[in-house]
Scaffold this active site. Structure first.
Site: not given
Ligand SMILES: *[C@@H]1O[C@H](CO)[C@@H](O)[C@H](O)[C@H]1NC(C)=O
Ligand SMILES: *[C@@H]1O[C@H](CO)[C@@H](O)[C@H](O)[C@H]1NC(C)=O
Ligand SMILES: *[C@@H]1O[C@H](CO)[C@@H](O)[C@H](O)[C@H]1NC(C)=O
Length: 324
Positions: A64, A68, A72, A74, A78, A96, A164, A194-195, A243, A248
């Protein structure tokens, strides 16, 4: 000007200026540090493996953090810059603040790198390699990371506010990915991160209390136990209810049963533009893994600073040049 036109213009102006091609944007290479810091990839992998074995959730946090960063201005590290009297950080932007994690893992790895080969390896590359190694550490796919990103001297708090988020609807998600040159397919594949990982109660409370038709009633009631109506904002719940600790495709299977934790998860299945992609990934873990790897590569190559642009920071939290 749409951001996806930028690389062409930069490449063109590089050619016009007769600069060497490697200084042009987008020309990253997997062997960038082979001669200057041959141990770089080992050092990063070791640091990530240690962090993930201390806390498995860190794998999700590192992926993540890279996301993030790249969204921002590229993939320029940053997000790692600390606030100064003259510069607002991205760390304090709402998407954040209190939820971006892993800064100290990256800082420790960077410290090791500066000991081995001072002034060579950028924080932006550390973030990108760490995201890949985090995936591998929890049984996810691997991919080749091209290297040679350099670090920004500035953060942009304002853009970080527009990252987002969990309350976004599908159109918003699709367009914020499109703004970075990523397709709806990349959005769905990347959401598969998000698995693993967890989210705080205040990010899904509305969804589990509003008795909507887009959530499984039993799932909502289970989640309410750990996420009271008026307290417990920071209580965690797994993003993949089945899980939570392995990489997965259960995340997608959960969406088919309306057991996505965040609104931004469930809309991938309920929305027309991405519904069929969720079905594909729910059916085929191999396809999900392959697409996840491709999407991570695309994301990690958003507007990198290369060549003479940017700097190699000495520490990731400050815009100071590393000096040998
Ligand atoms: C660069 O280093 C990597 C990892 O040590 C190695 O696998 C690869 O063969 C090297 N490539 C070149 C062109 O030296
Ligand atoms: C942040 O980015 C926006 C949009 O590109 C720009 O208008 C603004 O000046 C930037 N802010 C800083 C502090 O660089
Ligand atoms: C949702 O349902 C519960 C129990 O059936 C009820 O107590 C609650 O008021 C409902 N909430 C809304 C927002 O309708």
């Amino acid at each position: 000007m749409p951001s996806h036109t930028t690389p062409c213009i930069v490449v063109l102006s590089c050619l016009l200026l007769l600069l060497s091609l490697s200084q042009c944007q987008g020309l990253l290479s997997p062997t960038f540090y082979n001669k200057t810091c041959p141990n770089a990839l080992n050092i990063i992998r070791t640091g990530v493996n240690q962090a993930v074995s201390r806390e498995r959730r860190m794998a999700a946090s590192l992926i993540r953090l890279h996301f993030h960063d790249c969204f921002v201005q590229g993939c320029d590290a940053s997000i790692l810059l600390d606030e100064t009297p003259t510069m607002e950080s991205e760390k304090t932007a709402l998407p954040n603040l209190g939820s971006a994690r892993g800064y100290e893992v990256i800082d420790d790895i960077k410290h090791e790198l500066e000991t081995s080969c001072p002034g060579i390896v950028s924080c932006a590359d550390v973030l990108s390699v760490a995201a890949r190694d985090a995936s591998v550490a929890v049984g996810g796919p691997s991919w080749t990371v091209k290297l040679g990103r350099r670090d920004s001297t500035k953060a942009n708090h304002t853009i970080a506010e527009t990252l987002p988020g969990p309350f976004d609807n599908l159109d918003t998600l699709i367009s914020s990915f499109a703004n970075k040159g990523l397709y709806a397919r990349d959005l769905v594949a990347l959401s598969g991160a998000h698995t693993i990982g967890q989210a705080q109660c205040f990010l899904f409370r509305d969804r589990i209390y509003d008795n909507g038709t887009d959530i499984d009633a039993g799932f909502a009631s289970t989640r309410r136990r750990q996420c009271p109506k008026n307290t417990g904002n920071g209580q965690l719940a797994p993003l993949d209810v089945v899980t939570p600790n392995s990489f997965d495709n259960n995340y997608y299977k959960n969406l088919l049963q309306k057991k996505g934790l965040l609104q931004s998860d469930q809309v991938l299945f309920s929305g027309e533009g991405t519904h069929s992609i969720v079905l594909e990934y729910a059916r085929s873990p191999q396809l999900f893994e392959a697409d996840f790897a491709s999407a991570m590569i695309k994301m990690s190559e958003i507007q990198p600073l290369t060549g003479q642009n940017g700097i190699i920071r000495k520490v990731c939290g400050a815009a100071l040049h590393s000096s040998i």
